[in-house]
Motif scaffolding. Structure first.
Motif, PDB file in Angstrom:
ATOM      1  N   TYR A 110       0.818  -1.216   0.000  1.00 30.15           N
ATOM      2  CA  TYR A 110       0.000   0.000   0.000  1.00 30.15           C
ATOM      3  C   TYR A 110       0.853   1.267   0.000  1.00 30.15           C
ATOM      4  O   TYR A 110       0.372   2.336   0.346  1.00 30.15           O
ATOM      5  CB  TYR A 110      -0.974  -0.024   1.175  1.00 30.15           C
ATOM      6  CG  TYR A 110      -2.137  -0.948   0.902  1.00 30.15           C
ATOM      7  CD1 TYR A 110      -3.261  -0.500   0.225  1.00 30.15           C
ATOM      8  CD2 TYR A 110      -2.077  -2.285   1.243  1.00 30.15           C
ATOM      9  CE1 TYR A 110      -4.312  -1.343  -0.077  1.00 30.15           C
ATOM     10  CE2 TYR A 110      -3.126  -3.158   0.942  1.00 30.15           C
ATOM     11  CZ  TYR A 110      -4.227  -2.669   0.288  1.00 30.15           C
ATOM     12  OH  TYR A 110      -5.273  -3.518  -0.030  1.00 30.15           O
ATOM     13  N   LYS A 111       2.117   1.121  -0.411  1.00 34.09           N
ATOM     14  CA  LYS A 111       2.939   2.312  -0.621  1.00 34.09           C
ATOM     15  C   LYS A 111       2.321   3.149  -1.736  1.00 34.09           C
ATOM     16  O   LYS A 111       1.878   2.625  -2.745  1.00 34.09           O
ATOM     17  CB  LYS A 111       4.367   1.917  -1.003  1.00 34.09           C
ATOM     18  CG  LYS A 111       5.209   1.430   0.168  1.00 34.09           C
ATOM     19  CD  LYS A 111       6.636   1.164  -0.263  1.00 34.09           C
ATOM     20  CE  LYS A 111       7.502   0.769   0.928  1.00 34.09           C
ATOM     21  NZ  LYS A 111       8.903   0.491   0.515  1.00 34.09           N
ATOM     22  N   GLY A 112       2.315   4.449  -1.519  1.00 31.99           N
ATOM     23  CA  GLY A 112       1.738   5.336  -2.522  1.00 31.99           C
ATOM     24  C   GLY A 112       0.228   5.400  -2.490  1.00 31.99           C
ATOM     25  O   GLY A 112      -0.391   5.972  -3.386  1.00 31.99           O
ATOM     26  N   ARG A 114       7.170   7.416  -7.534  1.00 34.56           N
ATOM     27  CA  ARG A 114       8.458   7.501  -6.845  1.00 34.56           C
ATOM     28  C   ARG A 114       8.417   6.820  -5.484  1.00 34.56           C
ATOM     29  O   ARG A 114       9.399   6.197  -5.064  1.00 34.56           O
ATOM     30  CB  ARG A 114       8.866   8.970  -6.700  1.00 34.56           C
ATOM     31  CG  ARG A 114       9.210   9.610  -8.033  1.00 34.56           C
ATOM     32  CD  ARG A 114       9.806  10.993  -7.903  1.00 34.56           C
ATOM     33  NE  ARG A 114      10.210  11.509  -9.203  1.00 34.56           N
ATOM     34  CZ  ARG A 114      10.904  12.618  -9.394  1.00 34.56           C
ATOM     35  NH1 ARG A 114      11.274  13.351  -8.358  1.00 34.56           N
ATOM     36  NH2 ARG A 114      11.227  13.002 -10.616  1.00 34.56           N
ATOM     37  N   SER A 115       7.294   6.914  -4.798  1.00 32.45           N
ATOM     38  CA  SER A 115       7.200   6.278  -3.478  1.00 32.45           C
ATOM     39  C   SER A 115       7.061   4.766  -3.575  1.00 32.45           C
ATOM     40  O   SER A 115       7.287   4.059  -2.596  1.00 32.45           O
ATOM     41  CB  SER A 115       6.018   6.858  -2.694  1.00 32.45           C
ATOM     42  OG  SER A 115       4.791   6.565  -3.334  1.00 32.45           O
ATOM     43  N   GLN A 116       6.701   4.251  -4.763  1.00 34.75           N
ATOM     44  CA  GLN A 116       6.510   2.811  -4.932  1.00 34.75           C
ATOM     45  C   GLN A 116       7.751   2.094  -5.450  1.00 34.75           C
ATOM     46  O   GLN A 116       7.718   0.884  -5.667  1.00 34.75           O
ATOM     47  CB  GLN A 116       5.354   2.555  -5.907  1.00 34.75           C
ATOM     48  CG  GLN A 116       3.986   2.873  -5.326  1.00 34.75           C
ATOM     49  CD  GLN A 116       2.858   2.576  -6.290  1.00 34.75           C
ATOM     50  OE1 GLN A 116       3.045   2.544  -7.505  1.00 34.75           O
ATOM     51  NE2 GLN A 116       1.666   2.363  -5.755  1.00 34.75           N
ATOM     52  N   GLN A 117       8.868   2.807  -5.625  1.00 35.31           N
ATOM     53  CA  GLN A 117      10.085   2.172  -6.124  1.00 35.31           C
ATOM     54  C   GLN A 117      10.573   1.089  -5.162  1.00 35.31           C
ATOM     55  O   GLN A 117      10.416   1.177  -3.952  1.00 35.31           O
ATOM     56  CB  GLN A 117      11.193   3.214  -6.304  1.00 35.31           C
ATOM     57  CG  GLN A 117      10.940   4.210  -7.409  1.00 35.31           C
ATOM     58  CD  GLN A 117      12.051   5.226  -7.505  1.00 35.31           C
ATOM     59  OE1 GLN A 117      13.103   4.951  -8.071  1.00 35.31           O
ATOM     60  NE2 GLN A 117      11.833   6.399  -6.953  1.00 35.31           N
ATOM     61  N   TYR A 133      12.897   6.825  -1.041  1.00 41.64           N
ATOM     62  CA  TYR A 133      12.029   7.772  -0.352  1.00 41.64           C
ATOM     63  C   TYR A 133      11.323   7.041   0.787  1.00 41.64           C
ATOM     64  O   TYR A 133      10.855   5.921   0.606  1.00 41.64           O
ATOM     65  CB  TYR A 133      10.991   8.358  -1.318  1.00 41.64           C
ATOM     66  CG  TYR A 133      11.584   9.100  -2.493  1.00 41.64           C
ATOM     67  CD1 TYR A 133      12.062  10.400  -2.358  1.00 41.64           C
ATOM     68  CD2 TYR A 133      11.661   8.493  -3.747  1.00 41.64           C
ATOM     69  CE1 TYR A 133      12.605  11.073  -3.443  1.00 41.64           C
ATOM     70  CE2 TYR A 133      12.195   9.174  -4.834  1.00 41.64           C
ATOM     71  CZ  TYR A 133      12.672  10.465  -4.673  1.00 41.64           C
ATOM     72  OH  TYR A 133      13.215  11.137  -5.747  1.00 41.64           O
ATOM     73  N   THR A 134      11.236   7.673   1.926  1.00 40.46           N
ATOM     74  CA  THR A 134      10.626   7.014   3.087  1.00 40.46           C
ATOM     75  C   THR A 134       9.104   7.045   3.038  1.00 40.46           C
ATOM     76  O   THR A 134       8.446   6.143   3.544  1.00 40.46           O
ATOM     77  CB  THR A 134      11.104   7.680   4.392  1.00 40.46           C
ATOM     78  OG1 THR A 134      10.827   9.098   4.328  1.00 40.46           O
ATOM     79  CG2 THR A 134      12.600   7.468   4.578  1.00 40.46           C
ATOM     80  N   ASN A 135       8.542   8.101   2.440  1.00 40.29           N
ATOM     81  CA  ASN A 135       7.083   8.202   2.324  1.00 40.29           C
ATOM     82  C   ASN A 135       6.748   9.255   1.254  1.00 40.29           C
ATOM     83  O   ASN A 135       7.638   9.857   0.653  1.00 40.29           O
ATOM     84  CB  ASN A 135       6.443   8.574   3.673  1.00 40.29           C
ATOM     85  CG  ASN A 135       7.094   9.792   4.304  1.00 40.29           C
ATOM     86  OD1 ASN A 135       7.330  10.808   3.644  1.00 40.29           O
ATOM     87  ND2 ASN A 135       7.406   9.704   5.596  1.00 40.29           N
ATOM     88  N   SER A 136       5.458   9.475   1.063  1.00 42.30           N
ATOM     89  CA  SER A 136       5.027  10.404   0.011  1.00 42.30           C
ATOM     90  C   SER A 136       5.465  11.839   0.292  1.00 42.30           C
ATOM     91  O   SER A 136       5.828  12.589  -0.629  1.00 42.30           O
ATOM     92  CB  SER A 136       3.502  10.348  -0.145  1.00 42.30           C
ATOM     93  OG  SER A 136       3.095   9.064  -0.557  1.00 42.30           O
TER      94      SER A 136
END
Length: 308
Positions: free
Chosen positions: A166-168, A240-243, A253-256
């Motif tokens: 559930y990243k991003g 970018r947050s889902q890489q 990136y740690t989070n959005s």
């Protein structure tokens, strides 16, 4: 015809339209994703000059299969997304309407589209994450790439836990809710204007049959442009947050919010629109295809015309 059957007709038409959209324009989606994650700093991803150069470079270094990386989860996610979207969108419109004949206001179309978008995002975020990961794989990336959907799912759960699926989600929700709301509201309003114009011109009562395939394609493309220009930064943030984390397990990136701050700091406003050219090249005609297929499949399943 029963109301529940009508709802499943919308879901079926949406799923068919989603499949047609992905199948015809997929390589540009891969290119867009590659552009979105290239932040100009040290990166494992190759640098492309423009859309044509990206397609040529991917084909030369990865073969044609590179242009279709992540195709299966993308087809699955798009078909499910559009099917679920149209299903819940139609149900919401019926709920907001006091009777089947009443035309909804733009506000109700907006609310129905936003509601459907939120539900779709919650259901499909894991599939889109896997699709993004597969699209970003290249010979210059991870030492151990995912071999497919199942391997990607298993590896993500083992290395990052179920929450990684559930990243991003935050920017994904904003994208689905805002993008869908803007696109469908614009589509419905432009459709109403076009139908009213043709009714006056032809002095006809049967407004549901006045539009042809070309009209649906124009309406779909025009509404998509409006939605993309407003919501594209959310797509960049989500991608970018889902890489996938690097080989040492450290995420880029740690989070959005980290994405927002880093992008604004190093790239400025333009960074939030990386890859918009291939995105427009893909999604404007793709949206035309989606609504053209959707409306014509709906006419086939619902020959008496549509009631909004």
């Amino acid at each position: 015809m029963s109301q529940s059957r009508w709802q499943w007709e919308n879901a079926t038409a949406g799923a068919v339209a989603g499949f047609a959209t992905v199948a015809t324009m997929y390589p540009l989606d891969v290119v867009r994703t590659r552009f979105q994650v290239n932040d100009g700093r040290v990166t494992n991803y190759p640098t492309y000059k423009n859309t044509a150069h990206a397609i040529f470079t991917i084909t030369r270094s990865e073969g044609l299969k590179g242009l279709f990386a992540g195709f299966l989860p993308s087809v699955l996610a798009s078909s499910v997304s559009w099917g679920v979207y149209f299903f819940f969108y139609d149900r919401a419109k019926q709920r907001y309407s006091r009777n089947g004949e009443e035309k909804l206001s733009p506000g109700f179309h907006l609310a129905a589209a936003a509601e459907a978008g939120a539900l779709v995002s919650l259901c499909t975020n894991p599939i889109w994450l896997i699709k993004t990961r597969l699209q970003l794989q290249s010979p210059f990336h991870q030492s151990r790439p995912y071999s497919g959907i199942y391997d990607a799912l298993r590896t993500i759960l083992r290395e990052e836990g179920w929450t990684a699926l559930y990243k991003g989600l935050g920017p994904g929700l904003l994208t689905q809710v805002c993008h869908g709301a803007i696109q469908f509201t614009a589509y419905e309003e432009l459709r109403r204007i076009m139908v009213d114009y043709k009714e006056r011109k032809q002095k006809s009562e049967s407004g549901g049959d006045l539009l042809n395939s070309f009209d649906y394609a124009v309406l779909g493309g025009a509404s998509k442009i409006a939605a993309i220009l407003v919501t594209y930064p959310f797509q960049v943030i989500r991608t970018r947050s889902q890489q996938r984390p690097s080989n040492d397990g450290i995420p880029r990136y740690t989070n959005s919010w980290h994405v927002v701050k880093a992008t604004a700091r190093y790239e400025g406003f333009r960074g939030f629109y990386k890859g918009i050219n291939p995105n427009l090249l893909r999604n404007v005609p793709a949206s035309s295809i989606t609504f053209l297929v959707y409306e014509n499949v709906l006419k086939f399943l619902r020959p008496t015309g549509r009631n909004d």
